[in-house]
Design a protein around this motif. Sequence first.
Motif, PDB file in Angstrom:
ATOM      1  N   LEU A 116      -0.425  -3.132  -0.240  1.00 15.11           N
ATOM      2  CA  LEU A 116       0.089  -1.896  -0.838  1.00 15.11           C
ATOM      3  C   LEU A 116       1.239  -2.207  -1.793  1.00 15.11           C
ATOM      4  CD1 LEU A 116       0.191   0.620   2.163  1.00 15.11           C
ATOM      5  CD2 LEU A 116      -1.549   0.373   0.431  1.00 15.11           C
ATOM      6  N   THR A 117       2.139  -3.053  -1.329  1.00 18.29           N
ATOM      7  CA  THR A 117       3.292  -3.400  -2.145  1.00 18.29           C
ATOM      8  C   THR A 117       2.855  -4.031  -3.451  1.00 18.29           C
ATOM      9  OG1 THR A 117       4.596  -3.744  -0.145  1.00 18.29           O
ATOM     10  CG2 THR A 117       5.448  -4.691  -2.177  1.00 18.29           C
ATOM     11  N   LYS A 118       1.893  -4.917  -3.331  1.00 13.47           N
ATOM     12  CA  LYS A 118       1.385  -5.607  -4.503  1.00 13.47           C
ATOM     13  C   LYS A 118       0.811  -4.617  -5.512  1.00 13.47           C
ATOM     14  CE  LYS A 118      -0.305 -10.281  -4.235  1.00 13.47           C
ATOM     15  NZ  LYS A 118      -1.276 -11.153  -3.549  1.00 13.47           N
ATOM     16  N   MET A 119       0.269  -3.572  -5.004  1.00 15.43           N
ATOM     17  CA  MET A 119      -0.374  -2.590  -5.872  1.00 15.43           C
ATOM     18  C   MET A 119       0.594  -1.517  -6.349  1.00 15.43           C
ATOM     19  SD  MET A 119      -3.904  -2.220  -3.814  1.00 15.43           S
ATOM     20  CE  MET A 119      -5.226  -3.393  -4.057  1.00 15.43           C
ATOM     21  N   GLY A 120       1.855  -1.737  -6.048  1.00  9.62           N
ATOM     22  CA  GLY A 120       2.837  -0.787  -6.544  1.00  9.62           C
ATOM     23  C   GLY A 120       2.944   0.472  -5.713  1.00  9.62           C
ATOM     24  N   ILE A 121       2.504   0.372  -4.479  1.00  9.85           N
ATOM     25  CA  ILE A 121       2.567   1.537  -3.600  1.00  9.85           C
ATOM     26  C   ILE A 121       3.560   1.257  -2.490  1.00  9.85           C
ATOM     27  CG2 ILE A 121       1.274   2.953  -1.976  1.00  9.85           C
ATOM     28  CD1 ILE A 121      -1.225   2.202  -3.687  1.00  9.85           C
ATOM     29  N   ASP A 122       4.425   2.175  -2.303  1.00  5.07           N
ATOM     30  CA  ASP A 122       5.400   2.035  -1.229  1.00  5.07           C
ATOM     31  C   ASP A 122       4.687   2.170   0.111  1.00  5.07           C
ATOM     32  OD1 ASP A 122       7.364   2.354   0.698  1.00  5.07           O
ATOM     33  OD2 ASP A 122       8.747   3.298  -0.714  1.00  5.07           O
ATOM     34  N   PRO A 123       4.691   1.099   0.921  1.00  4.35           N
ATOM     35  CA  PRO A 123       3.959   1.153   2.185  1.00  4.35           C
ATOM     36  C   PRO A 123       4.576   2.092   3.204  1.00  4.35           C
ATOM     37  CG  PRO A 123       5.193  -0.885   2.014  1.00  4.35           C
ATOM     38  CD  PRO A 123       5.361  -0.185   0.696  1.00  4.35           C
ATOM     39  N   VAL A 124       5.765   2.540   2.937  1.00  3.17           N
ATOM     40  CA  VAL A 124       6.390   3.478   3.869  1.00  3.17           C
ATOM     41  C   VAL A 124       5.979   4.905   3.554  1.00  3.17           C
ATOM     42  CG1 VAL A 124       8.572   4.377   4.740  1.00  3.17           C
ATOM     43  CG2 VAL A 124       8.341   1.935   4.221  1.00  3.17           C
ATOM     44  N   THR A 125       6.102   5.253   2.298  1.00  2.00           N
ATOM     45  CA  THR A 125       5.803   6.642   1.905  1.00  2.00           C
ATOM     46  C   THR A 125       4.374   6.827   1.430  1.00  2.00           C
ATOM     47  OG1 THR A 125       6.494   6.252  -0.367  1.00  2.00           O
ATOM     48  CG2 THR A 125       8.188   6.954   1.210  1.00  2.00           C
ATOM     49  N   HIS A 126       3.709   5.685   1.132  1.00  2.00           N
ATOM     50  CA  HIS A 126       2.359   5.724   0.563  1.00  2.00           C
ATOM     51  C   HIS A 126       2.356   6.423  -0.797  1.00  2.00           C
ATOM     52  CE1 HIS A 126       0.031   4.297   4.171  1.00  2.00           C
ATOM     53  NE2 HIS A 126       1.237   4.484   4.648  1.00  2.00           N
ATOM     54  N   LYS A 127       3.451   6.331  -1.453  1.00  2.00           N
ATOM     55  CA  LYS A 127       3.553   6.870  -2.800  1.00  2.00           C
ATOM     56  C   LYS A 127       3.604   5.711  -3.770  1.00  2.00           C
ATOM     57  CE  LYS A 127       6.989   9.675  -3.343  1.00  2.00           C
ATOM     58  NZ  LYS A 127       8.382  10.172  -3.175  1.00  2.00           N
ATOM     59  N   PRO A 128       3.218   5.951  -5.003  1.00  2.00           N
ATOM     60  CA  PRO A 128       3.404   4.914  -6.017  1.00  2.00           C
ATOM     61  C   PRO A 128       4.883   4.708  -6.255  1.00  2.00           C
ATOM     62  CG  PRO A 128       2.710   6.945  -7.037  1.00  2.00           C
ATOM     63  CD  PRO A 128       2.607   7.159  -5.549  1.00  2.00           C
ATOM     64  N   LYS A 129       5.276   3.464  -6.405  1.00  2.00           N
ATOM     65  CA  LYS A 129       6.698   3.210  -6.589  1.00  2.00           C
ATOM     66  C   LYS A 129       7.208   3.803  -7.892  1.00  2.00           C
ATOM     67  CE  LYS A 129       7.100  -0.763  -3.605  1.00  2.00           C
ATOM     68  NZ  LYS A 129       7.069  -2.219  -3.495  1.00  2.00           N
ATOM     69  N   SER A 130       6.332   3.962  -8.865  1.00  2.00           N
ATOM     70  CA  SER A 130       6.733   4.542 -10.134  1.00  2.00           C
ATOM     71  C   SER A 130       7.019   6.022  -9.999  1.00  2.00           C
ATOM     72  CB  SER A 130       5.636   4.348 -11.169  1.00  2.00           C
ATOM     73  OG  SER A 130       4.436   4.929 -10.706  1.00  2.00           O
TER      74      SER A 130
END
Length: 361
Positions: A116-130
């Motif tokens: 998830l992290t690699k894909m730019g997704i916050d593994p905690v919130t499951h939201k895109p980091k952007s």
Amino acid sequence: MGRSACCEKVGLKKGPWTPEEDQKLLGYIEAYGHGSWRALPAKAGLLRCGKSCRLRWTNYLRPDIKRGKFSLQEEQTIIQLHALLGNRWSAIAAHLPKRTDNEIKNYWNTHLKKRLTKMGIDPVTHKPKSDTLGFGQFKGAANLSHMAQWESARLEAEARLVRESKLVSNPYQTPQLGSSPSAQLHTKTQAAAPKLRCLDVLKAWQGAWLSKQKDIAISNMVFNSNGSLESPTSTLNFSDNTLHNIPTVGFSDISSMSTIAYPNNSNSMIVKADPTGFSDMAAYPNDPAKYIEDSLRLPTFMEGFTDVMLDNAGVHNSPNANGNLDNVVGSCGSDFEENKMDYWNDMLNLVNSTTSGSPVF
DNA sequence: AAATACCGCAACCGCGAACCC
DNA sequence: TGGGTTCGCGGTTGCGGTATT
């Protein structure tokens, strides 16, 4: 005073288990059940603390544990449930037959979280980091948090059910269905309440939210033990009698809010708000379940897309040279809008698929 | 081939809740 | 009712195996 440290005694062994130790533990539990874990090591002739024995049994020796690679389906389930439940591994494990919470936790930490992290997704919130700025309207995290509150309440209710069902539970505590202690919980729960209807928090929550969408003020309300209404955003605190006190077996229809309770010794209920904004329950005089079924709608407000980064397609989800996931970045736009519905469809499918095996959904 | 870094997983630890007396 | 005991959960650690340099 204080806790009795389980491994403080000098001479107790720690570290990896030997095959001989495994055999002793396995043989003893198969013959006598584990009983008191604290007393077990001495009886079984093991120089281990009870806690160590319990861990070894629950995470490794139990005969119903599936080991090996997680399937794509299992991965998806974990991710979706993690989005809903967070790091509540035992609860997640309850939906993954033959997998232990420890195994799932490890798999999450070593594989899925990184992915998830690699894909730019916050593994905690499951939201895109952007999303930090651009998704001001992103309600998914708050909604998930909201759902988690309901789930917390459900888990509390389940825990009580387990306690209540202890009289009928098998003293030889080898679960037959799930692998985790939580799975045992479900097994026992079902044994205790075979006619249990689901405490369908997801659907209830959807209904409440949908009503909110329609600006129905009452939609945020659920019945408390007094039969009055309170906001589901507050932590549900089902006392042991709460559900039994709900007077409705069948329908209670107060304005646009509908509550169905099955209080006959089951702690189960369905609470929903009428998504149409007007009560149409008269159309289902003899089939409350059908009413619920028909009146529920997918929540269009929810956003999430963790399923898109499961590599079932392999190509379109590949990270680009910048380490971003092209499709995910794209999904911040229109693709995202499409994916979010898939995500929650999957979530609901998952929920539905576990209905038969769990009183949870 | 050896050294080092990285990864995966089993096991441990500490805490809180439930249970029991 | 309060205090001690037991259990279960989630976070963390440490070790063995594998990959990389």
